[in-house]
Design a protein around this motif. Structure first.
Motif, PDB file in Angstrom:
ATOM      1  N   SER A  96      36.712 -28.261  48.609  1.00 37.74           N
ATOM      2  CA  SER A  96      36.179 -28.662  49.911  1.00 37.74           C
ATOM      3  C   SER A  96      37.153 -29.555  50.661  1.00 37.74           C
ATOM      4  N   ASP A  97      36.919 -29.663  51.958  1.00 38.46           N
ATOM      5  CA  ASP A  97      37.640 -30.608  52.824  1.00 38.46           C
ATOM      6  C   ASP A  97      36.700 -30.935  53.977  1.00 38.46           C
ATOM      7  N   HIS A  98      37.244 -31.569  55.020  1.00 37.98           N
ATOM      8  CA  HIS A  98      36.412 -32.058  56.115  1.00 37.98           C
ATOM      9  C   HIS A  98      36.606 -31.226  57.382  1.00 37.98           C
ATOM     10  N   MET A  99      35.543 -31.074  58.140  1.00 40.44           N
ATOM     11  CA  MET A  99      35.597 -30.361  59.402  1.00 40.44           C
ATOM     12  C   MET A  99      36.128 -31.340  60.462  1.00 40.44           C
ATOM     13  N   SER A 100      37.475 -31.488  60.479  1.00 45.85           N
ATOM     14  CA  SER A 100      38.107 -32.501  61.323  1.00 45.85           C
ATOM     15  C   SER A 100      39.579 -32.146  61.504  1.00 45.85           C
ATOM     16  N   TRP A 101      40.325 -33.005  62.175  1.00 47.65           N
ATOM     17  CA  TRP A 101      41.775 -32.888  62.208  1.00 47.65           C
ATOM     18  C   TRP A 101      42.347 -34.283  61.997  1.00 47.65           C
ATOM     19  N   LEU A 142      33.268 -26.912  53.785  1.00 53.11           N
ATOM     20  CA  LEU A 142      33.660 -27.937  54.758  1.00 53.11           C
ATOM     21  C   LEU A 142      32.523 -28.924  55.013  1.00 53.11           C
ATOM     22  N   GLU A 143      32.906 -30.200  55.117  1.00 53.69           N
ATOM     23  CA  GLU A 143      31.951 -31.307  55.256  1.00 53.69           C
ATOM     24  C   GLU A 143      31.840 -31.779  56.701  1.00 53.69           C
ATOM     25  N   ASN A 144      30.618 -32.065  57.142  1.00 51.71           N
ATOM     26  CA  ASN A 144      30.397 -32.765  58.410  1.00 51.71           C
ATOM     27  C   ASN A 144      30.883 -34.200  58.270  1.00 51.71           C
ATOM     28  N   CYS A 171      32.692 -19.672  55.724  1.00 48.13           N
ATOM     29  CA  CYS A 171      32.835 -20.850  54.864  1.00 48.13           C
ATOM     30  C   CYS A 171      31.457 -21.406  54.538  1.00 48.13           C
ATOM     31  N   ALA A 172      31.382 -22.135  53.435  1.00 48.37           N
ATOM     32  CA  ALA A 172      30.153 -22.833  53.073  1.00 48.37           C
ATOM     33  C   ALA A 172      30.210 -24.250  53.620  1.00 48.37           C
ATOM     34  N   LEU A 173      29.092 -24.962  53.516  1.00 47.54           N
ATOM     35  CA  LEU A 173      28.988 -26.308  54.085  1.00 47.54           C
ATOM     36  C   LEU A 173      28.747 -27.343  52.994  1.00 47.54           C
ATOM     37  N   LEU A 174      29.411 -28.481  53.152  1.00 48.97           N
ATOM     38  CA  LEU A 174      29.122 -29.657  52.337  1.00 48.97           C
ATOM     39  C   LEU A 174      28.337 -30.590  53.250  1.00 48.97           C
ATOM     40  N   LEU A 175      27.068 -30.788  52.959  1.00 50.92           N
ATOM     41  CA  LEU A 175      26.214 -31.602  53.816  1.00 50.92           C
ATOM     42  C   LEU A 175      26.247 -33.051  53.329  1.00 50.92           C
ATOM     43  N   ASP A 176      26.920 -33.907  54.113  1.00 54.21           N
ATOM     44  CA  ASP A 176      26.993 -35.330  53.784  1.00 54.21           C
ATOM     45  C   ASP A 176      25.842 -36.036  54.493  1.00 54.21           C
ATOM     46  N   ALA A 204      26.553 -25.671  50.146  1.00 53.84           N
ATOM     47  CA  ALA A 204      26.965 -25.504  48.749  1.00 53.84           C
ATOM     48  C   ALA A 204      26.975 -26.813  47.981  1.00 53.84           C
ATOM     49  N   GLN A 205      26.922 -27.942  48.690  1.00 48.90           N
ATOM     50  CA  GLN A 205      27.035 -29.236  48.013  1.00 48.90           C
ATOM     51  C   GLN A 205      26.464 -30.328  48.915  1.00 48.90           C
ATOM     52  N   ILE A 206      25.991 -31.421  48.284  1.00 42.52           N
ATOM     53  CA  ILE A 206      25.442 -32.567  49.007  1.00 42.52           C
ATOM     54  C   ILE A 206      26.228 -33.821  48.625  1.00 42.52           C
ATOM     55  N   HIS A 207      26.537 -34.672  49.619  1.00 44.50           N
ATOM     56  CA  HIS A 207      27.153 -35.978  49.374  1.00 44.50           C
ATOM     57  C   HIS A 207      26.184 -37.089  49.756  1.00 44.50           C
ATOM     58  N   LEU A 208      26.162 -38.162  48.944  1.00 41.36           N
ATOM     59  CA  LEU A 208      25.369 -39.355  49.237  1.00 41.36           C
ATOM     60  C   LEU A 208      26.259 -40.585  49.087  1.00 41.36           C
TER      61      LEU A 208
END
Length: 284
Positions: A96-101, A142-144, A171-176, A204-208
């Motif tokens: 995974s990585d981040h939806m950013s630049w 990709l993470e928000n 792509c799948a999403l990492l929901l933070d 696909a994954q959760i962050h807390l």
């Protein structure tokens, strides 16, 4: 060693202050570890040796901060080559990585910068994701991100933009959940509305984690205990994501492993409780 009786997939970020403790290979309540990609690319030092030791006992996910997936100039091939070599070495179950630049013309800003929510940005992201997924020969997650500014020319809201990126790119999403909470305070929206408008079948994954509260705004420091507001959002999500890997993150003011492990156990309890509630409802 990993606790084989652990029933839910709650993991912890692999951080250097815990290396000495983990080298003793203690029994833990942690089901898997997430390693920060850039710490292990193009290196053969102690950090990589520790990651390989952890990998003998636990599943590992790789989570990057420097892919620069939103940049119009595209993705650095040397970075992707290093990532592909690391993937072959540790066989992560998620990349995974981040939806950013965070870089332009070779100048790295060392921050996750927000993307304008426009059609042009969306197409740039889709093109870059397609390139990365073909290069790595696997789906990207990709993470928000947390944000503190917005663009006047954005014509979509964040949840619709993220959903459309996933739909068009595959792509799948990492929901933070913390980042949703931070943005809801900083930009003034209902975090539950955000969650209810994300396609959870693409997650696909959760962050807390926990932000720092500066009164007028929240800053995503990953230096605090997870606040009640984030736990409440996670409880709302839990019945729908109990099959997904959930991660407890801490990057600054990192406590002892056993202290942070309490948050792993709390997340597992919430998942277990949501499962029991749903099962009871179904049996009535």
């Amino acid at each position: 060693m990993q606790n084989s009786s652990f029933s839910h997939k709650v993991g912890m970020g692999l951080r250097a202050p815990h290396f000495s403790y983990l080298e003793q290979r203690p029994s833990t309540e942690v089901a898997w570890f997430e390693a920060q990609t850039e710490t292990y690319i193009h290196t053969h030092g102690r950090s990589l040796e520790m990651l390989q030791t952890i990998r003998q006992d636990y599943p590992v996910a790789l989570h990057g901060i420097s892919m620069n997936i939103g940049a119009p100039e595209g993705i650095r091939v040397d970075y992707l080559q290093g990532l592909r070599e690391l993937i072959e070495r540790v066989e992560p179950f998620i990349v995974s990585d981040h939806m950013s630049w965070n870089s332009i013309s070779g100048q790295n800003f060392h921050n996750l910068l927000p993307i304008p929510f426009t059609e042009d940005s969306l197409q740039t992201l889709v093109n870059n994701i397609d390139f990365v997924q073909n290069f790595l020969r696997r789906a990207l997650v990709l993470e928000n991100i947390s944000t503190y500014i917005s663009y006047h020319h954005s014509h979509m809201n964040e949840w619709d933009f993220i959903s459309e990126v996933s739909k068009r790119s595959g792509c799948a999403l990492l929901l933070d959940v913390n980042n949703i909470y931070v943005n809801s305070r900083n930009h003034g929206f209902d975090p539950k509305y955000f969650i209810n408008h994300i396609p959870l079948d693409r997650v696909a994954q959760i962050h807390l984690s926990g932000p720092s509260d500066y009164g007028d705004f929240l800053y995503d420091t990953h230096s605090q205990e997870i606040p009640a507001q984030v736990w409440d959002l996670f409880k709302m999500l839990a019945p729908q994501v109990r099959h997904l890997p959930v991660l407890i993150e801490r990057d600054d003011d990192i406590p002892d492993f056993r202290e942070l492990e309490v948050e792993v156990m709390k997340a597992a309890y919430i998942l277990e409780n949501s499962y029991e509630t749903e099962r009871t409802t179904e049996s009535v």
